[in-house]
Design a protein around this motif. Structure first.
Motif, PDB file in Angstrom:
ATOM      1  N   ALA A  21       0.831  -1.203   0.000  1.00 43.60           N
ATOM      2  CA  ALA A  21       0.000   0.000   0.000  1.00 43.60           C
ATOM      3  C   ALA A  21       0.858   1.242   0.000  1.00 43.60           C
ATOM      4  N   SER A  24       2.546   1.949  -3.364  1.00 46.85           N
ATOM      5  CA  SER A  24       1.656   2.362  -4.432  1.00 46.85           C
ATOM      6  C   SER A  24       1.030   3.719  -4.174  1.00 46.85           C
ATOM      7  N   THR A  25       1.431   4.399  -3.090  1.00 45.14           N
ATOM      8  CA  THR A  25       0.839   5.677  -2.737  1.00 45.14           C
ATOM      9  C   THR A  25       1.812   6.804  -3.044  1.00 45.14           C
ATOM     10  N   THR A  29       0.272  15.077  -2.713  1.00 46.87           N
ATOM     11  CA  THR A  29      -0.756  15.968  -2.226  1.00 46.87           C
ATOM     12  C   THR A  29      -0.487  16.427  -0.831  1.00 46.87           C
ATOM     13  N   LEU A 135      -1.493  11.257   4.498  1.00 45.62           N
ATOM     14  CA  LEU A 135      -2.077  11.453   3.181  1.00 45.62           C
ATOM     15  C   LEU A 135      -3.500  10.905   3.198  1.00 45.62           C
ATOM     16  N   PRO A 136      -4.399  11.469   2.393  1.00 47.33           N
ATOM     17  CA  PRO A 136      -5.779  10.960   2.369  1.00 47.33           C
ATOM     18  C   PRO A 136      -5.857   9.473   2.079  1.00 47.33           C
ATOM     19  N   SER A 137      -4.970   8.985   1.236  1.00 47.69           N
ATOM     20  CA  SER A 137      -5.001   7.567   0.855  1.00 47.69           C
ATOM     21  C   SER A 137      -4.657   6.640   2.012  1.00 47.69           C
ATOM     22  N   MET A 138      -4.066   7.178   3.086  1.00 49.99           N
ATOM     23  CA  MET A 138      -3.720   6.347   4.238  1.00 49.99           C
ATOM     24  C   MET A 138      -4.925   6.044   5.116  1.00 49.99           C
ATOM     25  N   ASN A 139      -5.988   6.851   4.977  1.00 48.16           N
ATOM     26  CA  ASN A 139      -7.193   6.651   5.792  1.00 48.16           C
ATOM     27  C   ASN A 139      -6.870   6.665   7.290  1.00 48.16           C
TER      28      ASN A 139
END
Length: 292
Positions: A21, A24-25, A29, A135-139
């Motif tokens: 994960a 791939s991030t 941003t 980051l937002p993708s980390m939730n």
């Protein structure tokens, strides 16, 4: 200058979030940086120590600490040697109050991307910063949740650096509205605060040549006058604090993202950093800056 040591507390991203994960991030941003928050209202963590304990193992993933202390040596009897005077701090860097990390490095005399000299031949200063890396993708929530109000900062390195400095200049972010800007007015503004009245005057004079400054006395939440604020926990018991509006900080970067800011600084960035450095140089020439 004598030899210099660089300490970077960013750790290797661990498997805590999954290696796949993470890989791939892309860091493209700065999202997650909420409105600046100058008071402790709404803080998730009671102190830096509380944050470090509850997010144990997450340094380099969710947050980081970076600092630099320049080596000084006095091993000569009966002679005086140069001593440290000023430290630059960004307590809410990274994605918390965006742009303050990069500005901390710039005022200290370093290019934010390479740490090469930003002002060749001029003095460099010690610095300390805490950064939100979410980051937002980390939730994992917003970087705002990593905000610890200044008077609750108890990071031992930060406090030891402040306590061994005559001066601290601490950098923060605010909104234009918090700084008193109303409709139709220029939102690019900096609030000048701290307990060192002489430092404030010099910052107003130097920054005011090119930027709009307002006095922290008119904005209690942004004034930086609490004695437990690291900017005031100096050898002199007073220091300086700057609260920069979002729009002003945005003007400092061509790519205003978490990983883009360091390598895209503008002439406005260098002008602001240079003005702060001129104020520091003038401050350090004062009589109260002499240690016997």
């Amino acid at each position: 200058m004598c030899g210099m040591s660089l300490i970077n507390r960013r750790t290797v991203l661990t498997a805590a979030l999954g290696a796949a994960a993470i890989s791939s991030t892309p860091l493209v941003t700065g999202l997650g940086a909420a409105k600046a928050h100058a008071t402790s209202e709404g803080d998730v963590y009671d102190s830096n120590t509380d944050l470090y304990k509850k997010l144990s193992g997450q340094e380099g993933i969710q947050f980081s600490r970076r600092y630099r202390r320049h080596e000084l040596l006095d091993n000569e009897r009966g002679e005086r040697h140069p001593y440290h005077r000023t430290t630059i701090m960004a307590l809410h860097g990274g994605g918390i109050e965006k742009g303050t990390s990069e500005l901390c490095l710039g005022i200290a005399g370093y290019r934010p991307d390479t740490l090469a000299a930003l002002f060749p031949g001029e003095p460099v200063y010690d610095y300390w910063m805490f950064e939100g890396l979410r980051l937002p993708s980390m939730n994992l929530g917003s970087n705002r949740e990593l905000h610890v109000t200044a008077k609750h900062c108890d990071d031992h390195v930060a406090l030891s650096m402040a306590a061994s400095s005559l001066n601290v200049l601490s950098l923060h972010g605010c909104t234009a509205e918090q700084a008193g800007v109303r409709g139709g007015q220029d939102p690019k503004v900096v609030v000048v605060g701290g307990l060192n009245a002489a430092f404030k005057k010099l910052l107003h004079e130097e920054l005011g040549k090119h930027f709009k400054t307002v006095d922290g006395d008119d904005f209690p939440d942004l004034a930086g006058v609490h004695p437990e604020n690291p900017c005031n926990r100096t050898m002199l018991g007073k220091g300086g604090q700057l609260e920069l509006s979002t729009e002003l900080r945005e003007s400092f970067f061509g790519k205003d993202t978490l990983d883009g800011r360091a390598g895209s600084t503008t002439e406005e960035f260098k002008a602001f950093a240079g003005a702060c450095r001129k104020a520091i140089i003038r401050l350090e020439s004062r009589a109260d800056q002499v240690i016997l």
